[in-house]
Design an enzyme around this catalytic site. Structure first.
Site, PDB file in Angstrom:
ATOM      1  N   HIS A 111       0.653  -1.216   0.022  1.00 34.01           N
ATOM      2  CA  HIS A 111       0.086  -0.174  -0.124  1.00 34.01           C
ATOM      3  C   HIS A 111       1.007   1.414  -0.002  1.00 34.01           C
ATOM      4  CE1 HIS A 111       0.290  -1.238   4.096  1.00 34.01           C
ATOM      5  NE2 HIS A 111       0.133   0.013   4.707  1.00 34.01           N
ATOM      6  N   LEU A 112       0.570   1.959  -0.914  1.00 35.02           N
ATOM      7  CA  LEU A 112       1.146   3.149  -0.984  1.00 35.02           C
ATOM      8  C   LEU A 112       0.498   4.570  -0.267  1.00 35.02           C
ATOM      9  CD1 LEU A 112       3.545   5.140  -2.324  1.00 35.02           C
ATOM     10  CD2 LEU A 112       1.804   5.570  -4.316  1.00 35.02           C
TER      11      LEU A 112
END
Length: 142
Positions: free
Chosen positions: A137-138
């Site tokens: 996840h960014l």
């Protein structure tokens, strides 16, 4: 900017935990993903969606640390940034583009490039040993 009906009119749309028929086929492809993000992809947990396409989902963080804090996740389960391969380069670039556009949902006139250069806007992945969820996840934090 990305051209999609998900930005703009659909911004701040909450995905409910009630699955529709079209969601059921999508949920089966995420059945083996036992993370909280897998549950969001299967519509088992709610999320405030900012953007979605066939490769990624972008939603607001449930514990924001700033005025804008969103996450971009690939729909394909990738455990963490160390599991990325050269073949994932386009996916990561797409995630970055989505992240930069997502902040514009809240701040439409923001100069994203300038804010990134001055570190007012941060994009980043967790790295071991600080993995909170074992699904890439960014974070987008402004």
């Amino acid at each position: 900017p990305l051209s999609s009906p998900w930005f703009g009119p659909r911004a701040n749309h909450s995905r409910s935990s009630t699955a529709t028929d079209s969601d059921l086929s999508a949920s089966s492809s995420h059945a083996s993903n036992k993370t909280v993000f897998g549950a969001i992809l299967r519509n088992e947990l709610p999320a405030t969606i900012l953007y979605e396409d066939e490769r990624v989902l972008c939603f607001r963080d449930i514990r924001p640390v700033s005025k804008h804090h969103s996450l971009v996740i690939p729909k394909r389960h990738i455990a963490h940034s160390g599991a990325l391969t050269r073949d994932d380069r386009d996916l990561v670039q797409h995630m970055e583009n989505v992240a930069c556009n997502a902040v514009k949902v809240d701040f439409p006139n923001l100069n994203v490039e300038e804010c990134r250069q001055t570190n007012e806007l941060s994009l980043g992945f967790h790295r071991w040993p600080c993995l909170s969820v074992h699904h890439l996840h960014l974070h987008t934090i402004y």
